[in-house]
Design a protein around this motif. Structure first.
Motif, PDB file in Angstrom:
ATOM      1  N   UNK A  24       0.830  -1.213   0.000  1.00  0.00           N
ATOM      2  CA  UNK A  24       0.000   0.000   0.000  1.00  0.00           C
ATOM      3  C   UNK A  24       0.863   1.261   0.000  1.00  0.00           C
ATOM      4  N   UNK A  25       1.959   1.229   0.737  1.00  0.00           N
ATOM      5  CA  UNK A  25       2.874   2.378   0.769  1.00  0.00           C
ATOM      6  C   UNK A  25       3.501   2.592  -0.609  1.00  0.00           C
ATOM      7  N   UNK A  26       3.894   1.520  -1.266  1.00  0.00           N
ATOM      8  CA  UNK A  26       4.495   1.627  -2.597  1.00  0.00           C
ATOM      9  C   UNK A  26       3.488   2.204  -3.592  1.00  0.00           C
ATOM     10  N   UNK A  27       2.249   1.740  -3.530  1.00  0.00           N
ATOM     11  CA  UNK A  27       1.209   2.285  -4.415  1.00  0.00           C
ATOM     12  C   UNK A  27       1.037   3.779  -4.168  1.00  0.00           C
ATOM     13  N   UNK A  28       0.993   4.183  -2.901  1.00  0.00           N
ATOM     14  CA  UNK A  28       0.873   5.610  -2.586  1.00  0.00           C
ATOM     15  C   UNK A  28       2.087   6.384  -3.102  1.00  0.00           C
ATOM     16  N   UNK A  29       3.265   5.847  -2.867  1.00  0.00           N
ATOM     17  CA  UNK A  29       4.499   6.519  -3.263  1.00  0.00           C
ATOM     18  C   UNK A  29       4.543   6.733  -4.772  1.00  0.00           C
ATOM     19  N   UNK A  30       4.120   5.736  -5.528  1.00  0.00           N
ATOM     20  CA  UNK A  30       4.146   5.832  -6.988  1.00  0.00           C
ATOM     21  C   UNK A  30       3.014   6.680  -7.545  1.00  0.00           C
ATOM     22  N   UNK A  31       2.029   6.997  -6.728  1.00  0.00           N
ATOM     23  CA  UNK A  31       0.895   7.807  -7.175  1.00  0.00           C
ATOM     24  C   UNK A  31       0.870   9.176  -6.502  1.00  0.00           C
ATOM     25  N   UNK A  32       2.000   9.788  -6.382  1.00  0.00           N
ATOM     26  CA  UNK A  32       2.023  11.153  -5.877  1.00  0.00           C
ATOM     27  C   UNK A  32       2.615  11.332  -4.496  1.00  0.00           C
ATOM     28  N   UNK A  33       3.039  10.299  -3.855  1.00  0.00           N
ATOM     29  CA  UNK A  33       3.676  10.427  -2.547  1.00  0.00           C
ATOM     30  C   UNK A  33       2.854   9.785  -1.440  1.00  0.00           C
ATOM     31  N   UNK A 139      -9.684  -0.583   7.353  1.00  0.00           N
ATOM     32  CA  UNK A 139      -9.474   0.857   7.176  1.00  0.00           C
ATOM     33  C   UNK A 139      -8.070   1.199   6.691  1.00  0.00           C
ATOM     34  N   UNK A 140      -7.227   0.203   6.526  1.00  0.00           N
ATOM     35  CA  UNK A 140      -5.818   0.415   6.218  1.00  0.00           C
ATOM     36  C   UNK A 140      -5.603   1.173   4.919  1.00  0.00           C
ATOM     37  N   UNK A 141      -6.305   0.823   3.870  1.00  0.00           N
ATOM     38  CA  UNK A 141      -6.073   1.436   2.565  1.00  0.00           C
ATOM     39  C   UNK A 141      -6.403   2.929   2.572  1.00  0.00           C
ATOM     40  N   UNK A 142      -7.494   3.286   3.209  1.00  0.00           N
ATOM     41  CA  UNK A 142      -7.941   4.673   3.174  1.00  0.00           C
ATOM     42  C   UNK A 142      -7.260   5.544   4.217  1.00  0.00           C
ATOM     43  N   UNK A 143      -7.042   5.003   5.423  1.00  0.00           N
ATOM     44  CA  UNK A 143      -6.583   5.831   6.532  1.00  0.00           C
ATOM     45  C   UNK A 143      -5.172   5.527   7.018  1.00  0.00           C
ATOM     46  N   UNK A 144      -4.466   4.609   6.385  1.00  0.00           N
ATOM     47  CA  UNK A 144      -3.096   4.325   6.785  1.00  0.00           C
ATOM     48  C   UNK A 144      -3.017   3.411   8.003  1.00  0.00           C
ATOM     49  N   UNK A 145      -1.853   3.406   8.648  1.00  0.00           N
ATOM     50  CA  UNK A 145      -1.601   2.463   9.720  1.00  0.00           C
ATOM     51  C   UNK A 145      -1.706   3.011  11.125  1.00  0.00           C
ATOM     52  N   UNK A 146      -1.956   4.295  11.295  1.00  0.00           N
ATOM     53  CA  UNK A 146      -2.038   4.864  12.645  1.00  0.00           C
ATOM     54  C   UNK A 146      -3.480   5.171  13.039  1.00  0.00           C
ATOM     55  N   UNK A 147      -4.196   5.924  12.209  1.00  0.00           N
ATOM     56  CA  UNK A 147      -5.562   6.325  12.567  1.00  0.00           C
ATOM     57  C   UNK A 147      -6.489   5.130  12.817  1.00  0.00           C
ATOM     58  N   UNK A 148      -6.461   4.078  11.989  1.00  0.00           N
ATOM     59  CA  UNK A 148      -7.340   2.942  12.291  1.00  0.00           C
ATOM     60  C   UNK A 148      -7.004   2.284  13.632  1.00  0.00           C
ATOM     61  N   UNK A 149      -5.723   2.271  13.987  1.00  0.00           N
ATOM     62  CA  UNK A 149      -5.352   1.679  15.273  1.00  0.00           C
ATOM     63  C   UNK A 149      -5.869   2.548  16.415  1.00  0.00           C
ATOM     64  N   UNK A 150      -5.734   3.857  16.292  1.00  0.00           N
ATOM     65  CA  UNK A 150      -6.251   4.745  17.335  1.00  0.00           C
ATOM     66  C   UNK A 150      -7.765   4.648  17.455  1.00  0.00           C
ATOM     67  N   UNK A 151      -8.447   4.706  16.320  1.00  0.00           N
ATOM     68  CA  UNK A 151      -9.911   4.601  16.329  1.00  0.00           C
ATOM     69  C   UNK A 151     -10.328   3.223  16.835  1.00  0.00           C
ATOM     70  N   UNK A 152      -9.620   2.182  16.385  1.00  0.00           N
ATOM     71  CA  UNK A 152      -9.927   0.822  16.825  1.00  0.00           C
ATOM     72  C   UNK A 152      -9.743   0.639  18.318  1.00  0.00           C
ATOM     73  N   UNK A 153      -8.702   1.243  18.888  1.00  0.00           N
ATOM     74  CA  UNK A 153      -8.489   1.150  20.332  1.00  0.00           C
ATOM     75  C   UNK A 153      -9.609   1.831  21.109  1.00  0.00           C
TER      76      UNK A 153
END
Length: 177
Positions: A24-33, A139-153
């Motif tokens: 997912x990070x690679x896809x983001x990186x290749x599509x504008x950062x 939620x990983x694809x849309x919100x990354x790896x931090x916000x879903x963990x915070x919301x999930x907690x």
């Protein structure tokens, strides 16, 4: 039923989570950062880069699988294997639905959907680790790896309070009547 055999592979599951997050990070990186998400979607608040997902998502996976292994080792009957999968995929579906609503700008519907786990927690135990992990993956694809963990907690804590506190209190009062 036998214990869930997938849980015997903690390191491959963790590496799989790392590979998924890296993809997912690679896809983001290749599509504008790589995207930086701001708390409460406010640019004035601090931002959290999705790069952190390379640490948080595998760590969450490792911790959840460890907790599930311990829970299965404690119980003598292993009838919960299907329940683990149902709860995981149910939470995954909720996370994906919330991301779809966010992507289409339907935040007013999403704010009601996020309360759904707490309502369900009045009847079923949805504070369990597999629910948390499914929600995070959803939620990983849309919100990354931090916000879903915070919301999930936060949701996990609220669901625990609803199930053990509110539901438990009501059942206790009913048993005394």
């Amino acid at each position: 039923m036998k214990p869930l055999p997938l849980l015997d592979h903690k390191i491959p599951l963790t590496l799989g989570a790392l590979a998924l997050t890296l993809a997912l990070i690679i896809v983001e990186y290749l599509n504008g950062g790589v995207i930086t998400h701001h708390l409460l979607a406010d640019d004035n608040l601090p931002g959290v880069s999705n790069w952190w997902g390379l640490v948080t998502v595998p760590l969450a996976t490792y911790v959840v699988v460890t907790l599930l292994q311990k829970r299965q080792n404690k119980t003598t009957s292993h009838n919960d294997s299907n329940g683990i999968l149902y709860r995981f995929f149910g939470a995954l579906t909720l996370g994906i639905a919330m991301c779809i609503l966010w992507a289409f700008g339907l935040v007013e519907i999403m704010q009601y959907l996020i309360v759904l786990p707490v309502v369900i927690a009045l009847f079923r135990p949805v504070y369990l680790p597999e629910c948390f992990l499914g929600f995070v993956y959803g939620m990983l694809y849309t919100f990354g790896g931090i916000l879903p963990i915070l919301i999930g907690l936060v949701l996990t804590i609220l669901c625990f309070i609803a199930y053990k506190g509110i539901r438990g209190g009501i059942l206790f009062l009913v048993s005394k009547i």
